[in-house]
Design a protein around this motif. Structure first.
Motif, mmCIF file in Angstrom:
data_model
loop_
_atom_site.group_PDB
_atom_site.id
_atom_site.type_symbol
_atom_site.label_atom_id
_atom_site.label_comp_id
_atom_site.label_asym_id
_atom_site.label_seq_id
_atom_site.Cartn_x
_atom_site.Cartn_y
_atom_site.Cartn_z
ATOM 1 N N THR A 89 0.725 -1.312 -0.201
ATOM 2 C CA THR A 89 -0.110 0.184 -0.042
ATOM 3 C C THR A 89 0.994 1.379 0.067
ATOM 4 O OG1 THR A 89 -1.817 -1.090 1.143
ATOM 5 C CG2 THR A 89 -1.704 1.173 1.403
ATOM 6 N N ARG A 103 2.447 1.730 -3.493
ATOM 7 C CA ARG A 103 1.534 2.228 -4.434
ATOM 8 C C ARG A 103 1.289 3.952 -4.216
ATOM 9 N NH1 ARG A 103 -1.085 -2.802 -3.455
ATOM 10 N NH2 ARG A 103 -2.528 -1.662 -2.012
ATOM 11 N N ASN A 104 1.187 3.977 -3.075
ATOM 12 C CA ASN A 104 0.741 5.519 -2.719
ATOM 13 C C ASN A 104 1.903 6.272 -2.854
ATOM 14 O OD1 ASN A 104 -1.862 5.104 -1.717
ATOM 15 N ND2 ASN A 104 -1.167 4.751 0.256
ATOM 16 N N ASN A 131 -0.887 4.280 4.551
ATOM 17 C CA ASN A 131 -1.837 5.421 3.745
ATOM 18 C C ASN A 131 -1.218 6.724 3.830
ATOM 19 O OD1 ASN A 131 -3.760 3.395 2.866
ATOM 20 N ND2 ASN A 131 -4.524 3.639 4.763
ATOM 21 N N LYS A 184 -6.398 7.361 0.439
ATOM 22 C CA LYS A 184 -7.563 6.253 0.443
ATOM 23 C C LYS A 184 -7.814 6.261 -1.037
ATOM 24 C CE LYS A 184 -11.933 4.756 2.140
ATOM 25 N NZ LYS A 184 -13.168 5.203 2.666
#
Length: 172
Positions: A37, A40-41, A116, A145
């Protein structure tokens, strides 16, 4: 040595090696596995900054969720919390951008990501509409998100920002 004791000894040696007792592996590597995550962020934000630095003009539309909460830290009139992308664009971005001769071009210094959260340290420079150079350093903390920032906390030197707003008349 019985087969059972032999297998037990092998298991003990394997666990010792795995947990770093023999110096072969780091327990820290096991405690901090890769975070897909975060990766990717980080990649999403990095690509958005790259497009912006190459002249793209849709950074805020591409990155911010429509209901983003953007907070500019500090004590100047521009500091505060903006609720929603349009509120932020109307009250913070547009009044400033309207006083510039050209859009700010970002130069990313570093990007960090954890889950995140993505933190970007960047420098921006341009020329104000009155010909005076503008430059500033920024740290933006994005809470992500579904590939959109839902919350941003921005740190920058507000004195140069406010100076442009005071010095350069708004276009008619």
């Amino acid at each position: 040595m019985t087969t059972q004791r032999y297998l037990s000894s092998l298991r003990s040696l394997a666990l010792a090696a795995l947990f770093g007792i023999g110096g072969l592996f780091s327990f820290d590597a096991l405690a901090n596995p890769p975070q897909p995550t975060a990766q990717r962020n980080r990649q999403f934000i990095a690509e958005a900054f790259t497009q912006w630095s190459q002249g793209g003009r849709t950074f805020f539309q591409d990155v911010l969720s429509p209901d983003v909460v953007w907070t500019i830290k500090g004590t100047s009139p521009a500091a505060g919390t903006y609720r929603g992308r349009q509120d932020f664009l109307d009250r913070a971005v547009k009044p400033f951008a309207d006083r510039l001769a050209a859009p700010i071009r970002p130069t990313v210094r570093d990007i960090w990501a954890n889950g995140n959260d993505v933190v970007v340290h960047w420098d921006g420079s341009t020329t104000a509409a009155d010909g005076v150079p503008y430059s500033n350093s920024y740290v933006w903390i994005f809470r992500m998100k579904d590939r959109r920032a839902t919350e941003v906390i921005a740190f920058l030197d507000l004195a140069p920002y406010d100076d442009v707003l005071r010095r350069v008349p708004a276009p008619r």
